[in-house]
Write an enzyme that holds these catalytic residues in place. Structure first.
Site, PDB file in Angstrom:
ATOM      1  N   GLY A 110     -31.218 -48.708  36.775  1.00 45.72           N
ATOM      2  CA  GLY A 110     -32.294 -49.506  37.337  1.00 45.72           C
ATOM      3  C   GLY A 110     -33.168 -50.123  36.271  1.00 45.72           C
ATOM      4  N   CYS A 111     -32.661 -50.257  35.042  1.00 43.95           N
ATOM      5  CA  CYS A 111     -33.500 -50.741  33.944  1.00 43.95           C
ATOM      6  C   CYS A 111     -33.711 -52.241  33.997  1.00 43.95           C
ATOM      7  CB  CYS A 111     -32.858 -50.370  32.606  1.00 43.95           C
ATOM      8  SG  CYS A 111     -31.269 -51.178  32.330  1.00 43.95           S
TER       9      CYS A 111
END
Length: 275
Positions: A110-111
């Site tokens: 989810g970066c």
């Protein structure tokens, strides 16, 4: 079936006496079209369930899944409740290309980095840029020739004549191909502007038409997606009835696609290309 009849009543002021009778109106048909390749679910599009063989070819080509129409080996249509399953069989080369695309778009964190990759792919066209020259005159030669201006005269009348389905019920986008002699060769309609263009391009590819000549015209505004689809299908000139977006103009110039807007009460406006 392209349309169905639905009943309606006029919304009258409360002071009006009596109950108005129901009336019937033909409406555009809209269904979910599930697209799969060799058993792999790929997308679900809301579309008019007509000319779906053309849609399969056009969507596959303009999405960069196939490079040649022969890479589609079979198309099977299966009606289901409120929809159609479009099962497309690809050649091994095209299937491997699709699997490579799907791997590139897969993300596990989810970066946000995978989102950057997806954005960069969305804002790209996997065709080579034509070489630009420092000399403006040489650069202009890289654009295909524009159609004669008189071929654009009464373009709206041309659409009205070709759009049989819109005459019945409205609510339909249309895409036309007009050949270099000024003849309307093909017309495709759909509730979605992208779908209408995909259907038209698929029909043109199936017939082996040279889209560098003549022009493609659409009833809708010109967004980036329509530019991407047109470039992938080697369209020479795209004509729109509504103004293009700014990014559409930049990309049309970058990829040497002639882009012309035909206003309702004015002369054609060339945003990309030269006389």
């Amino acid at each position: 079936m392209k349309y169905s009849e639905q009943s309606y009543q006029h919304y009258r002021p409360a002071a009006d006496s009596g109950s108005p009778p129901d009336k019937l109106q033909p409406l555009a048909s809209e269904v979910a079209v599930g697209i799969s390749y060799n058993g792999l679910n790929h997308a679900v599009m809301m579309a008019t369930p007509d000319d779906l063989d053309d849609f399969a070819l056009g969507f596959s080509f303009t999405s960069g899944i196939i490079e040649q129409r022969e890479q589609i080996l079979d198309v099977e249509l299966t009606p289901v409740e409120e929809g159609v399953l479009l099962e497309i069989t690809l050649s091994l080369r095209a299937l491997n290309r699709l699997k490579h695309q799907r791997r590139n778009l897969a993300g596990t964190s989810g970066c946000g980095l995978c989102g950057v990759e997806a954005l960069s792919q969305a804002l790209s066209i996997d065709v080579p840029l034509r070489e630009a020259s420092a000399d403006a005159q040489s650069t202009r030669k890289l654009n295909p020739p524009l159609p004669p201006v008189h071929h654009l005269a009464q373009l709206r009348d041309r659409f009205l004549s070709a759009q049989q389905e819109r005459q019945l019920r409205g609510a339909m986008h249309c895409a036309l191909y007009v050949d270099q002699a000024g003849n309307t060769r093909l017309c495709r309609e759909d509730i979605g502007r992208h779908n209408a263009l995909d259907k038209l391009l698929g029909a043109c590819l199936a017939e082996g038409l040279d889209l560098q000549r003549g022009f493609v015209a659409v009833t809708s505004r010109c967004s980036l997606e329509l530019i991407q689809k047109s470039v992938r299908a080697s369209v020479g000139t795209l004509v729109t009835l509504s103004s293009p977006s700014d990014i559409s103009v930049r990309w049309a110039r970058r990829y040497r696609l002639n882009l012309v807007h035909q206003p309702k009460d004015d002369m054609p406006r060339i945003y990309s290309g030269s006389r």
